[in-house]
Design a protein around this motif. Sequence first.
Motif, PDB file in Angstrom:
ATOM      1  N   LEU A  81       8.472 111.788 -89.155  1.00  9.11           N
ATOM      2  CA  LEU A  81       8.075 113.060 -88.547  1.00  9.11           C
ATOM      3  C   LEU A  81       7.074 112.881 -87.422  1.00  9.11           C
ATOM      4  CD1 LEU A  81       7.558 115.437 -91.634  1.00  9.11           C
ATOM      5  CD2 LEU A  81       9.457 115.449 -90.004  1.00  9.11           C
ATOM      6  N   LEU A  82       6.582 111.652 -87.231  1.00  7.97           N
ATOM      7  CA  LEU A  82       5.483 111.456 -86.299  1.00  7.97           C
ATOM      8  C   LEU A  82       5.867 111.825 -84.870  1.00  7.97           C
ATOM      9  CD1 LEU A  82       2.617 110.608 -85.758  1.00  7.97           C
ATOM     10  CD2 LEU A  82       3.372 108.209 -85.688  1.00  7.97           C
ATOM     11  N   ILE A  83       7.086 111.507 -84.449  1.00 10.69           N
ATOM     12  CA  ILE A  83       7.481 111.860 -83.092  1.00 10.69           C
ATOM     13  C   ILE A  83       7.436 113.372 -82.896  1.00 10.69           C
ATOM     14  CG2 ILE A  83       9.965 111.930 -83.628  1.00 10.69           C
ATOM     15  CD1 ILE A  83       8.279 110.839 -80.318  1.00 10.69           C
ATOM     16  N   GLU A  84       7.811 114.135 -83.930  1.00  8.55           N
ATOM     17  CA  GLU A  84       7.760 115.580 -83.843  1.00  8.55           C
ATOM     18  C   GLU A  84       6.310 116.066 -83.844  1.00  8.55           C
ATOM     19  OE1 GLU A  84      10.261 117.230 -86.854  1.00  8.55           O
ATOM     20  OE2 GLU A  84      12.033 116.124 -86.191  1.00  8.55           O
ATOM     21  N   GLY A  85       5.447 115.337 -84.574  1.00  3.51           N
ATOM     22  CA  GLY A  85       4.037 115.688 -84.584  1.00  3.51           C
ATOM     23  C   GLY A  85       3.396 115.525 -83.213  1.00  3.51           C
ATOM     24  N   VAL A  86       3.744 114.435 -82.524  1.00  3.51           N
ATOM     25  CA  VAL A  86       3.217 114.223 -81.167  1.00  3.51           C
ATOM     26  C   VAL A  86       3.818 115.258 -80.215  1.00  3.51           C
ATOM     27  CG1 VAL A  86       3.061 112.606 -79.236  1.00  3.51           C
ATOM     28  CG2 VAL A  86       2.809 111.768 -81.579  1.00  3.51           C
ATOM     29  N   SER A  87       5.110 115.518 -80.342  1.00  2.00           N
ATOM     30  CA  SER A  87       5.759 116.501 -79.479  1.00  2.00           C
ATOM     31  C   SER A  87       5.165 117.896 -79.661  1.00  2.00           C
ATOM     32  CB  SER A  87       7.264 116.537 -79.774  1.00  2.00           C
ATOM     33  OG  SER A  87       7.897 117.539 -79.023  1.00  2.00           O
ATOM     34  N   ALA A  88       4.810 118.234 -80.905  1.00  2.00           N
ATOM     35  CA  ALA A  88       4.271 119.564 -81.187  1.00  2.00           C
ATOM     36  C   ALA A  88       2.770 119.655 -80.925  1.00  2.00           C
ATOM     37  CB  ALA A  88       4.567 119.941 -82.640  1.00  2.00           C
ATOM     38  N   GLY A  89       2.122 118.516 -80.625  1.00  2.00           N
ATOM     39  CA  GLY A  89       0.695 118.540 -80.348  1.00  2.00           C
ATOM     40  C   GLY A  89      -0.173 118.426 -81.577  1.00  2.00           C
ATOM     41  N   VAL A  90       0.398 118.067 -82.728  1.00  2.00           N
ATOM     42  CA  VAL A  90      -0.432 117.831 -83.915  1.00  2.00           C
ATOM     43  C   VAL A  90      -1.370 116.666 -83.647  1.00  2.00           C
ATOM     44  CG1 VAL A  90      -0.404 117.262 -86.378  1.00  2.00           C
ATOM     45  CG2 VAL A  90       1.393 118.716 -85.413  1.00  2.00           C
ATOM     46  N   PHE A  91      -0.877 115.653 -82.939  1.00  2.00           N
ATOM     47  CA  PHE A  91      -1.693 114.537 -82.465  1.00  2.00           C
ATOM     48  C   PHE A  91      -1.456 114.386 -80.967  1.00  2.00           C
ATOM     49  CE2 PHE A  91      -0.443 113.529 -86.849  1.00  2.00           C
ATOM     50  CZ  PHE A  91      -1.687 113.493 -87.453  1.00  2.00           C
ATOM     51  N   ASP A  92      -2.477 113.903 -80.268  1.00  2.08           N
ATOM     52  CA  ASP A  92      -2.342 113.690 -78.831  1.00  2.08           C
ATOM     53  C   ASP A  92      -1.467 112.475 -78.532  1.00  2.08           C
ATOM     54  OD1 ASP A  92      -4.070 115.838 -78.158  1.00  2.08           O
ATOM     55  OD2 ASP A  92      -5.805 114.558 -78.580  1.00  2.08           O
ATOM     56  N   MET A  93      -1.654 111.404 -79.327  1.00  4.18           N
ATOM     57  CA  MET A  93      -0.910 110.169 -79.112  1.00  4.18           C
ATOM     58  C   MET A  93      -0.343 109.665 -80.427  1.00  4.18           C
ATOM     59  SD  MET A  93      -2.515 107.536 -76.283  1.00  4.18           S
ATOM     60  CE  MET A  93      -3.963 107.141 -77.232  1.00  4.18           C
ATOM     61  N   GLY A  94       0.723 108.867 -80.301  1.00  2.92           N
ATOM     62  CA  GLY A  94       1.305 108.223 -81.472  1.00  2.92           C
ATOM     63  C   GLY A  94       1.846 106.856 -81.099  1.00  2.92           C
ATOM     64  N   ILE A  95       1.832 105.940 -82.068  1.00  2.00           N
ATOM     65  CA  ILE A  95       2.478 104.650 -81.901  1.00  2.00           C
ATOM     66  C   ILE A  95       3.554 104.527 -82.963  1.00  2.00           C
ATOM     67  CG2 ILE A  95       0.509 103.614 -83.116  1.00  2.00           C
ATOM     68  CD1 ILE A  95       1.446 100.893 -82.194  1.00  2.00           C
ATOM     69  N   MET A  96       4.783 104.188 -82.521  1.00  2.00           N
ATOM     70  CA  MET A  96       5.910 104.096 -83.453  1.00  2.00           C
ATOM     71  C   MET A  96       7.066 103.387 -82.768  1.00  2.00           C
ATOM     72  SD  MET A  96       6.927 108.096 -83.075  1.00  2.00           S
ATOM     73  CE  MET A  96       5.290 108.451 -82.421  1.00  2.00           C
ATOM     74  N   PRO A  97       7.959 102.752 -83.533  1.00  2.27           N
ATOM     75  CA  PRO A  97       9.176 102.188 -82.945  1.00  2.27           C
ATOM     76  C   PRO A  97      10.154 103.290 -82.566  1.00  2.27           C
ATOM     77  CG  PRO A  97       8.676 101.221 -85.112  1.00  2.27           C
ATOM     78  CD  PRO A  97       7.836 102.442 -84.963  1.00  2.27           C
ATOM     79  N   GLY A  98      10.977 103.011 -81.565  1.00  2.86           N
ATOM     80  CA  GLY A  98      12.023 103.956 -81.205  1.00  2.86           C
ATOM     81  C   GLY A  98      13.018 104.174 -82.321  1.00  2.86           C
ATOM     82  N   ASP A  99      13.164 103.189 -83.213  1.00  2.00           N
ATOM     83  CA  ASP A  99      14.070 103.334 -84.353  1.00  2.00           C
ATOM     84  C   ASP A  99      13.698 104.521 -85.231  1.00  2.00           C
ATOM     85  OD1 ASP A  99      15.652 101.176 -83.688  1.00  2.00           O
ATOM     86  OD2 ASP A  99      14.477  99.745 -84.856  1.00  2.00           O
ATOM     87  N   TYR A 100      12.431 104.939 -85.182  1.00  2.00           N
ATOM     88  CA  TYR A 100      11.984 106.046 -86.022  1.00  2.00           C
ATOM     89  C   TYR A 100      12.516 107.392 -85.537  1.00  2.00           C
ATOM     90  CZ  TYR A 100       8.536 103.148 -88.536  1.00  2.00           C
ATOM     91  OH  TYR A 100       7.917 102.204 -89.311  1.00  2.00           O
ATOM     92  N   TYR A 101      13.005 107.441 -84.293  1.00  2.00           N
ATOM     93  CA  TYR A 101      13.466 108.746 -83.794  1.00  2.00           C
ATOM     94  C   TYR A 101      14.794 108.648 -83.046  1.00  2.00           C
ATOM     95  CZ  TYR A 101      10.603 107.204 -79.706  1.00  2.00           C
ATOM     96  OH  TYR A 101      10.030 106.505 -78.668  1.00  2.00           O
ATOM     97  N   VAL A 102      15.663 107.739 -83.484  1.00  2.00           N
ATOM     98  CA  VAL A 102      16.986 107.647 -82.856  1.00  2.00           C
ATOM     99  C   VAL A 102      17.829 108.886 -83.143  1.00  2.00           C
ATOM    100  CG1 VAL A 102      17.117 105.133 -82.745  1.00  2.00           C
ATOM    101  CG2 VAL A 102      17.851 106.307 -84.823  1.00  2.00           C
ATOM    102  N   ASP A 103      17.549 109.588 -84.230  1.00  2.00           N
ATOM    103  CA  ASP A 103      18.314 110.814 -84.498  1.00  2.00           C
ATOM    104  C   ASP A 103      18.039 111.864 -83.420  1.00  2.00           C
ATOM    105  OD1 ASP A 103      19.444 109.756 -86.755  1.00  2.00           O
ATOM    106  OD2 ASP A 103      18.008 110.668 -88.143  1.00  2.00           O
TER     107      ASP A 103
END
Length: 365
Positions: A81-103
């Motif tokens: 869910l972290l990519i959605e959290g960064v997109s929604a502004g829950v966090f300003d920045m995030g670090i994650m692999p692209g594999d976490y949001y290929v969907d």
Amino acid sequence: MFGKTRQRLAAVLLVPLLVAGCSSAATDDNAGDVTITLASGFAKNHSNNEGVFMFIDRLKETAPWITVDFKGGPEVMAPNLLIEGVSAGVFDMGIMPGDYYVDQVPAMEIARFTPFTPMEERENGVVDIYDEIHREQLGVTYLGRAVAGMPQVILSREDITGLDLHGDSYRTSSATSGMVSQMHGVPVDLPGGEVYTALERNVVSGATWASVGPSSLGLEGVVSHDLAPRFYESVANLLMNDRTWDRLDERTRNALTETLAETEPEIFAHYLGRTVEETQQWHDAGVRESRLSDEDSEALLELAYVDAWEGLDWDRILSTSPAAADLREAYDVPLEGRGYDRVPAGAFISDTERLHTETRQENTR
């Protein structure tokens, strides 16, 4: 798509937001100070966070008015869910692999095939392509790589002498399940914390993993071989909410971009060195390298970088991310002449002793 996601997150992520105490790049107009919140797809002490902490330490020197407030890892937001959290502004920045949001962004399937180091991607415009894809589809700014320099490796309880895994079961990730299937193995989806026990009890015959990390789980105690050559880059991205990015003053945006660009060579060298050191640790513990013949090595890399590349769902990728056409063109680099000691992006594959010596020499220059 992300409009609905933001509405859902407003309700679903209320508790994590309160726990994290998130602020959106809060700025003190008098002091000119900027605070940026950061969350990770990995636990704080995970080796995959070492690169981003190198960046943060460098930022303290180059831009002391910027504070990066690390809020946590999976305990504050599930990695998927972290990519959605960064997109929604829950966090300003995030670090994650692209594999976490290929969907959400099928183009992230391309990242592991990179023939370039992070520094080369910055020089040849690949970073700009990724930024375009992330901004258009996710509402986030792509800053660059915070992990690079460690390929995927197949660890096994039995010696691997060819390209046939004989129907044995291997714990895999989304990045490696296709390779295990092509090698006539059976991919098994297991949480990282269960892999040691599964190997110990012979539930699986091996596991695929990034070249840095297996020792943190003690896997060298329950496997006997590591396969060479290795394949695919393990990379993680540093991303920022684009509304946060656009609100930052030019000095701060430049500091973030330039500091990451300055740190990427160190991050790459760090993980390259950690790969060599950890592989040596496995071998010191009794794990032996299963090195394929030159013919089989070439065939393995063909499977990884030609067959798997052509087998990507390009229709879906290009229909959702038109800019991925530029990424495909940039990554379409011949394998000929590269040898088998490093993956195309330059990360360690085999010949531990030689590369260990090279890394020591590079680090003392």
